[in-house]
Design an enzyme around this catalytic site. Structure first.
Site, PDB file in Angstrom:
ATOM      1  N   SER A  33      38.126  33.808  40.746  1.00  0.00           N
ATOM      2  CA  SER A  33      38.957  33.209  41.781  1.00  0.00           C
ATOM      3  C   SER A  33      40.444  33.448  41.567  1.00  0.00           C
ATOM      4  CB  SER A  33      38.683  31.701  41.854  1.00  0.00           C
ATOM      5  OG  SER A  33      38.949  31.079  40.599  1.00  0.00           O
ATOM      6  N   GLY A 102      31.171  33.973  33.531  1.00  0.00           N
ATOM      7  CA  GLY A 102      30.622  33.022  34.498  1.00  0.00           C
ATOM      8  C   GLY A 102      30.212  33.698  35.793  1.00  0.00           C
ATOM      9  N   GLU A 109      34.179  43.866  32.478  1.00  0.00           N
ATOM     10  CA  GLU A 109      35.468  43.258  32.170  1.00  0.00           C
ATOM     11  C   GLU A 109      35.924  43.622  30.766  1.00  0.00           C
ATOM     12  OE1 GLU A 109      35.224  39.228  34.964  1.00  0.00           O
ATOM     13  OE2 GLU A 109      34.490  39.187  32.895  1.00  0.00           O
ATOM     14  N   LYS A 127      41.036  25.389  32.101  1.00  0.00           N
ATOM     15  CA  LYS A 127      40.357  26.354  31.227  1.00  0.00           C
ATOM     16  C   LYS A 127      40.932  26.381  29.815  1.00  0.00           C
ATOM     17  CE  LYS A 127      38.171  27.589  34.946  1.00  0.00           C
ATOM     18  NZ  LYS A 127      38.354  28.896  35.558  1.00  0.00           N
TER      19      LYS A 127
END
Length: 236
Positions: A33, A102, A109, A127
Site C-alpha cells: 500500500s 504479507g 522483492e 510497523k
C-alpha cells in the site's frame, strides 16, 4: 484521509525526494500500500517521470502501477544493477531488519533489493517495533515449492514454530499462489531476537525458495508518524 494513510504518503514522499536524484537511472519499485504513494510522488516530480529512468517492479501490482503511470518499465533480467529500490515492509525492528511477504512478493522483492546500491523502506508507524514478531503476528512468510510443502511443514516445527500455516486464498478455494507459482507458508516464531540465525536455518530447508526476513539489507527506513510527518532512520 486517515492519519495512517497520511503517514504513509508523507513518508513515501520524503523517501522519494531524498533518495531518487538526477543521477538515479534504474529504480526498483516494491509492493504494498505504501508503494502507491511512492509512484504518486514520482509522477508529481515530472523530471523523474519524463526522463530516461527505468523502473523495475517486484510484483504484478508494482508492474501495473509503473505501466499505468506511463513510466519506463524494465525487468531484473535486463537491469541487474539498480541505483535505488524503495519498498514497503510488514514490520521493521530497531536494527532496521524487516519482515516482508504479507503480499506474497518477498522473493522478487529480495532480488530487486539485493540488486540495488541503496535499499530504502517506507512504512507507517504501526510497523515499527523493537524486535521482529512484536507487532507482525502472522508469522514469517516463506515461499515453498509445491512439491516440498509437506516436507517443509514438520521441518519448521523442529525449528521452533508450533503451527506453520499454509496461506489460503480469500476469494477462491485453495492456497495463495505466488507470482512465481509457489506456495506461501506463514511460520510464527514469536519474538525473533536473532533474525539472521533464523533466516539461515530456514533457507537451508529443502524446498524453501525464499524467506521474508530481510536482514542487514536496509540502508534507511522512513516511518510515517502519527502526526503525519515522516521520520528517517539511518542504517546502524
Amino acid at each position: 484521509m486517515s492519519s495512517l494513510n497520511d503517514a504513509k504518503r508523507r513518508a513515501a514522499y520524503k523517501a522519494v525526494d531524498e533518495n531518487i536524484t538526477s543521477e538515479s537511472k534504474i529504480i526498483g519499485i516494491g509492493s504494498g500500500s505504501t508503494v502507491v504513494y511512492v509512484i504518486e510522488r514520482i509522477l508529481q516530480r515530472g523530471n523523474l517521470a519524463n526522463k530516461e529512468c527505468i523502473f523495475v517492479p517486484t510484483s504484478f501490482q508494482s508492474r501495473l502501477l509503473i505501466i499505468e503511470g506511463g513510466l519506463n518499465l524494465g525487468d531484473i533480467d535486463q537491469y541487474s544493477e539498480i541505483d535505488v529500490t524503495i519498498d514497503g515492509a510488514d514490520e521493521v525492528d530497531e536494527n532496521l531488519n524487516a519482515i516482508k511477504g504479507g503480499g506474497a512478493c518477498h522473493l522478487r522483492e529480495k532480488v530487486v533489493a539485493e540488486a540495488a546500491k541503496k535499499f530504502v523502506i517506507v512504512a507507517d508507524y504501526s510497523k515499527k517495533s523493537s524486535t521482529l514478531g512484536e507487532k507482525w503476528k502472522q508469522g514469517v512468510p516463506i515461499e515453498v515449492i509445491p512439491f516440498a510443502y509437506a516436507l517443509v511443514i514438520p521441518s519448521l516445527k523442529r525449528l521452533g514454530c508450533e503451527n506453520p500455516v499454509l496461506r489460503m486464498a480469500k476469494s477462491k478455494a485453495g492456497p495463495v499462489i505466488s507470482d512465481n507459482g509457489n506456495l506461501i507458508v506463514d511460520a510464527d516464531f514469536g519474538l525473533i531476537k536473532k533474525p539472521k540465525e533464523l533466516l539461515e536455518k530456514i533457507k537451508l530447508l529443502t524446498g524453501v525458495v525464499e524467506v521474508g526476513l530481510f536482514v542487514n539489507m536496509t540502508r534507511m527506513v522512513y516511518f510515517g508518524n502519527e502526526d503525519g510527518k515522516g521520520k528517517q532512520y539511518l542504517f546502524k
